[in-house]
Structures are given as structure tokens and as C-alpha cells.
Design a protein around this motif. Structure first.
Motif, PDB file in Angstrom:
ATOM      1  N   GLU A   1       0.693  -1.381   0.067  1.00 23.86           N
ATOM      2  CA  GLU A   1       0.029  -0.012   0.006  1.00 23.86           C
ATOM      3  C   GLU A   1       0.909   1.176  -0.009  1.00 23.86           C
ATOM      4  OE1 GLU A   1      -0.258  -2.457   2.082  1.00 23.86           O
ATOM      5  OE2 GLU A   1      -2.276  -3.323   1.836  1.00 23.86           O
TER       6      GLU A   1
ATOM      7  N   SER B   1       2.333   2.181  -3.244  1.00 16.35           N
ATOM      8  CA  SER B   1       1.643   2.695  -4.439  1.00 16.35           C
ATOM      9  C   SER B   1       1.100   4.178  -3.997  1.00 16.35           C
ATOM     10  CB  SER B   1       0.427   1.938  -4.534  1.00 16.35           C
ATOM     11  OG  SER B   1      -0.490   1.778  -3.359  1.00 16.35           O
TER      12      SER B   1
ATOM     13  N   ARG C   1       1.597   8.141  -4.083  1.00 16.46           N
ATOM     14  CA  ARG C   1       2.250   9.150  -4.778  1.00 16.46           C
ATOM     15  C   ARG C   1       2.022  10.450  -4.465  1.00 16.46           C
ATOM     16  NH1 ARG C   1       1.483   4.432  -8.103  1.00 16.46           N
ATOM     17  NH2 ARG C   1      -0.561   5.395  -8.318  1.00 16.46           N
TER      18      ARG C   1
ATOM     19  N   GLU D   1     -10.786   6.005 -20.009  1.00 20.59           N
ATOM     20  CA  GLU D   1     -10.116   5.906 -18.791  1.00 20.59           C
ATOM     21  C   GLU D   1     -10.995   6.551 -17.738  1.00 20.59           C
ATOM     22  OE1 GLU D   1      -5.958   6.854 -19.049  1.00 20.59           O
ATOM     23  OE2 GLU D   1      -5.892   6.313 -21.056  1.00 20.59           O
TER      24      GLU D   1
ATOM     25  N   TYR E   1     -11.273   8.002 -13.830  1.00 21.67           N
ATOM     26  CA  TYR E   1     -10.393   8.050 -12.353  1.00 21.67           C
ATOM     27  C   TYR E   1     -11.820   8.814 -11.506  1.00 21.67           C
ATOM     28  CZ  TYR E   1      -6.569   7.168 -15.514  1.00 21.67           C
ATOM     29  OH  TYR E   1      -5.708   6.665 -16.453  1.00 21.67           O
TER      30      TYR E   1
ATOM     31  N   HIS F   1      -9.060   7.063  -6.091  1.00 17.26           N
ATOM     32  CA  HIS F   1      -7.663   6.994  -6.512  1.00 17.26           C
ATOM     33  C   HIS F   1      -7.281   8.414  -5.632  1.00 17.26           C
ATOM     34  CE1 HIS F   1      -9.412   5.494 -10.201  1.00 17.26           C
ATOM     35  NE2 HIS F   1      -8.464   4.629 -10.361  1.00 17.26           N
TER      36      HIS F   1
ATOM     37  N   MET G   1      -1.418  10.948 -13.563  1.00 22.02           N
ATOM     38  CA  MET G   1      -0.929  10.164 -12.322  1.00 22.02           C
ATOM     39  C   MET G   1      -2.032  10.182 -11.201  1.00 22.02           C
ATOM     40  SD  MET G   1       2.164  11.312  -9.923  1.00 22.02           S
ATOM     41  CE  MET G   1       3.489  11.311 -11.240  1.00 22.02           C
ATOM     42  N   THR G   2      -2.225   9.205 -10.340  1.00 22.56           N
ATOM     43  CA  THR G   2      -3.242   9.089  -9.243  1.00 22.56           C
ATOM     44  C   THR G   2      -2.273   9.025  -8.102  1.00 22.56           C
ATOM     45  OG1 THR G   2      -3.402   6.806  -9.502  1.00 22.56           O
ATOM     46  CG2 THR G   2      -5.050   8.152 -10.644  1.00 22.56           C
TER      47      THR G   2
ATOM     48  N   LYS H   1      -3.160   7.129  -5.410  1.00 26.06           N
ATOM     49  CA  LYS H   1      -3.237   5.641  -5.237  1.00 26.06           C
ATOM     50  C   LYS H   1      -3.706   4.829  -6.326  1.00 26.06           C
ATOM     51  CE  LYS H   1      -6.624   6.423  -2.055  1.00 26.06           C
ATOM     52  NZ  LYS H   1      -7.661   6.263  -1.255  1.00 26.06           N
ATOM     53  N   ASP H   2      -3.236   3.790  -6.443  1.00 26.72           N
ATOM     54  CA  ASP H   2      -3.796   2.749  -7.292  1.00 26.72           C
ATOM     55  C   ASP H   2      -4.840   2.236  -6.741  1.00 26.72           C
ATOM     56  OD1 ASP H   2      -1.376   2.956  -9.066  1.00 26.72           O
ATOM     57  OD2 ASP H   2      -0.165   1.269  -7.978  1.00 26.72           O
ATOM     58  N   TRP H   3      -5.739   1.684  -7.772  1.00 28.33           N
ATOM     59  CA  TRP H   3      -7.148   1.075  -7.203  1.00 28.33           C
ATOM     60  C   TRP H   3      -7.275  -0.136  -8.371  1.00 28.33           C
ATOM     61  CZ3 TRP H   3     -11.630   0.145  -9.809  1.00 28.33           C
ATOM     62  CH2 TRP H   3     -12.708  -0.722  -8.848  1.00 28.33           C
ATOM     63  N   GLU H   4      -7.692  -1.325  -7.684  1.00 30.23           N
ATOM     64  CA  GLU H   4      -8.068  -2.432  -8.490  1.00 30.23           C
ATOM     65  C   GLU H   4      -9.365  -2.784  -8.044  1.00 30.23           C
ATOM     66  OE1 GLU H   4      -6.554  -3.871 -10.870  1.00 30.23           O
ATOM     67  OE2 GLU H   4      -4.535  -2.886 -10.667  1.00 30.23           O
TER      68      GLU H   4
END
Length: 330
Positions: A38, A41, A43, A294, A296, A301, A316-317, A319-322
């Protein structure tokens, strides 16, 4: 068993235990030294690194944290360093916006723009206008004097004698030398008389819709317009101006009020931003992604940074999210 044999066995057992303990200790040490997935990822520092993209156009969507929906606020910086803050969220979000501006080293806003006088868009300006210098304030011609949020936001503007300009369709303005804005709504000459009851649909439909152009790339900002205004825009002389590379989705991603299929087709964006600290638009997200868009969301994010050299748009986010795994069987 003889004493010597017992001693040998005991030593073997203790040796084995020592090896196990040593391996366990090494395993624990390596796990504490490795950063958690966590943390790796996140930023946040990159998002707020103003120097990294100082020669590009940047748009930063701020995550306004809170249990409730906190409204919109995002900052545009032109390649030549001119700054423009669009909306400032609820009154209680104002201090967050100030903190984000401080992190970017911004004490002066060349332009502050309010898309419409609802509390979740204008409220935070009460704090921002007290703390920051604002050279010019843009808004729609809709004085909402029955709203304390409106009055509290406008009061420091008046005290500091900030120049106020109202905008409507056909108006054009610049941010620096290279970034151009065209206002597509509200309709020319209809405000303030068109709004009588100050109901949410009335005010939202008269939100400011504007298109930004930098180089070959286009960006559409739609505030809180409803499907009624979306359809009117698709049939207006401005219809061709709707098509854009990036779109700020109408009304925080509410499908019940906005994002008609006709409007989405007219814009045909490649990138969509949902400004909503609590994500609540999974169906709309899926609709858009099926079109190859795309998508967001600040709720998924965190802070979102878009930067462009006029040829491309990069995202650029924080946080990554899956998406969560379906099923979950073992």
C-alpha cells in the motif's frame, strides 16, 4: 539409552530449535524492512511536486476528505505558471484546499472561478479568500443572497476588493499566454431572471460549462448540469465544442440526474474524472469503460494529477485502485 546417547540427541534437538528460531527471526526482519504494498503505491509527494511539471499544463483534482460528499475543488496551472482554482468544496473543506495550495507554494491565485453558488462548490471560498490573494473572481450571474454559504464566500471578496466578473456562453478568457477557455453555458442573457425558486435543478442547470484548449488537447468542465441542459447543449450552436479529450463528469457522477447517453456521445472523451470523495458511480464507470474511456475518481484514486505538453495528456493518481475480486472462494 545411555547418558552419552541422550546427550547427543538433546544437542541435536536444541540445534534444530536454534535453526528454526534463527530462520523465524530472519523472516521477521526481512518483512519489516520491505515496504508494504500500500505504501509503495501512494504518490502524494509526486502529485504535489510543482517543479516536476512546471513547463506543462497541470490540473490537480483535490481529494476533499470527509464522511459526506465534500464537493469539488481543482487547480489548473498554465505552462507559464498562472494559477486558477475552480470551486472550493463545502465550507469545512476550505482549510483542506488552503493546505493543498500551501503544499504547492501558492499564495496568489490569478483566477478563482465558482461554477455555481451551491454550498459544495462555493462554500470553501470563504476560507480561501481570507488566506490567499485572488486577482480575479469569475462566477455565473446568480446572486444567491438567501444562502449563508454564498454570503460568507463573497464577504471577503468584497472586503479585499477582488474584481468580480460574471461569465455566460460566448465569453472567452485566457490563463497565461497559451491556455484558452470558452464558456458554453449558462445561456446568454438568461441569468439572473431565469432562476426564481432557487431549486437544486434550477441552480445546477445554470452551472458554468467551459472548454479549455491547450495545444492540440481539449478539456471539458461541466459542473453540475442535469440531463435537461446536456440535451440542450447537444442541440446548440456549441455542440461541436463539446467533443473533448478529457471531461469532468457532470454532477459528481450522478446517473439519476446527469450523463445522458447523447451527451456522452457528443463529448466522446478519452479520459473522465469523477470528483467525488465517496465513490458512488460504479454503473457509470462501467458504462464509460465499455466505451474505452479511462475513468478516475477521487474516491477511488485520491488526488489526481493530469499534465499535458499540448500533444498528450498523462494521468497520475495518488493511489492505485483495483476492482475487488469476484467470488472470493478458497
Amino acid at each position: 539409552m545411555s547418558f552419552n546417547r541422550l546427550t547427543v540427541v538433546s544437542r541435536a534437538i536444541w540445534t534444530a530449535l536454534a535453526v528454526i528460531l534463527l530462520l523465524t527471526a530472519c523472516s521477521k526482519e526481512s518483512s519489516t524492512m520491505e515496504p508494504a504494498p500500500e505504501a509503495a503505491s501512494v504518490r502524494t509527494e509526486q502529485i504535489f511536486d510543482r517543479e516536476a511539471y512546471k513547463d506543462e499544463l497541470t490540473i490537480r483534482y483535490f481529494l476533499l476528505e470527509g464522511e459526506d460528499l465534500m464537493g469539488d475543488s481543482f487547480l489548473i496551472i498554465s505552462p507559464d505558471g498562472q494559477t486558477m482554482l475552480i470551486d472550493a468544496g463545502l465550507p469545512e473543506a476550505g482549510t483542506q484546499v488552503i493546505d493543498y495550495l500551501n503544499r504547492l507554494g501558492i499564495e496568489t491565485l490569478d483566477i478563482a472561478l465558482n461554477t455555481h453558488p451551491h454550498i459544495d462548490h462555493i462554500g470553501g471560498f470563504a476560507a480561501v479568500a481570507k488566506e490567499k490573494e485572488i486577482k480575479q473572481f469569475y462566477m455565473v450571474n446568480l446572486p444567491y443572497t438567501k444562502s449563508s454559504a454564498y454570503n460568507n464566500a463573497m464577504s471577503p471578496m468584497e472586503e479585499k476588493k477582488v474584481p468580480v466578473r460574471t461569465l455566460e456562453e460566448g465569453d472567452v478568457f485566457q490563463l497565461g499566454d497559451q491556455v484558452r477557455f470558452e464558456v458554453l453555458s449558462p445561456p446568454k442573457g438568461e441569468l439572473p431572471d431565469a432562476v426564481r425558486a432557487f431549486s437544486p435543478p434550477e441552480i445546477n442547470d445554470y452551472s458554468m460549462v467551459f472548454r479549455m484548449t491547450y495545444g492540440e488537447r481539449t478539456f471539458l468542465f461541466t459542473a453540475d448540469i442535469y440531463k435537461h441542459r446536456e440535451i440542450e447543449l447537444t442541440a446548440s450552436p456549441w455542440a461541436a465544442k463539446l467533443k473533448s479529450d478529457m471531461m469532468d463528469i457532470p454532477h459528481h457522477g450522478s446517473e439519476s440526474t446527469s450523463s445522458s447517453e447523447a451527451f456522452l456521445q457528443a463529448v466522446s472523451p478519452k479520459i473522465v474524472i469523477m470528483s467525488q470523495n465517496n465513490f458512488q458511480s460504479p454503473n457509470l464507470k462501467e458504462r464509460l469503460e465499455k466505451k474505452g474511456v479511462e475513468v478516475y475518481s477521487t474516491g477511488l484514486h485520491g488526488h489526481i494529477l493530469l499534465h499535458s505538453d499540448g500533444q498528450t495528456i498523462q494521468v497520475m493518481t495518488e493511489k492505485d485502485w483495483e476492482p475487488p475480486q469476484k467470488g472470493g472462494g478458497t
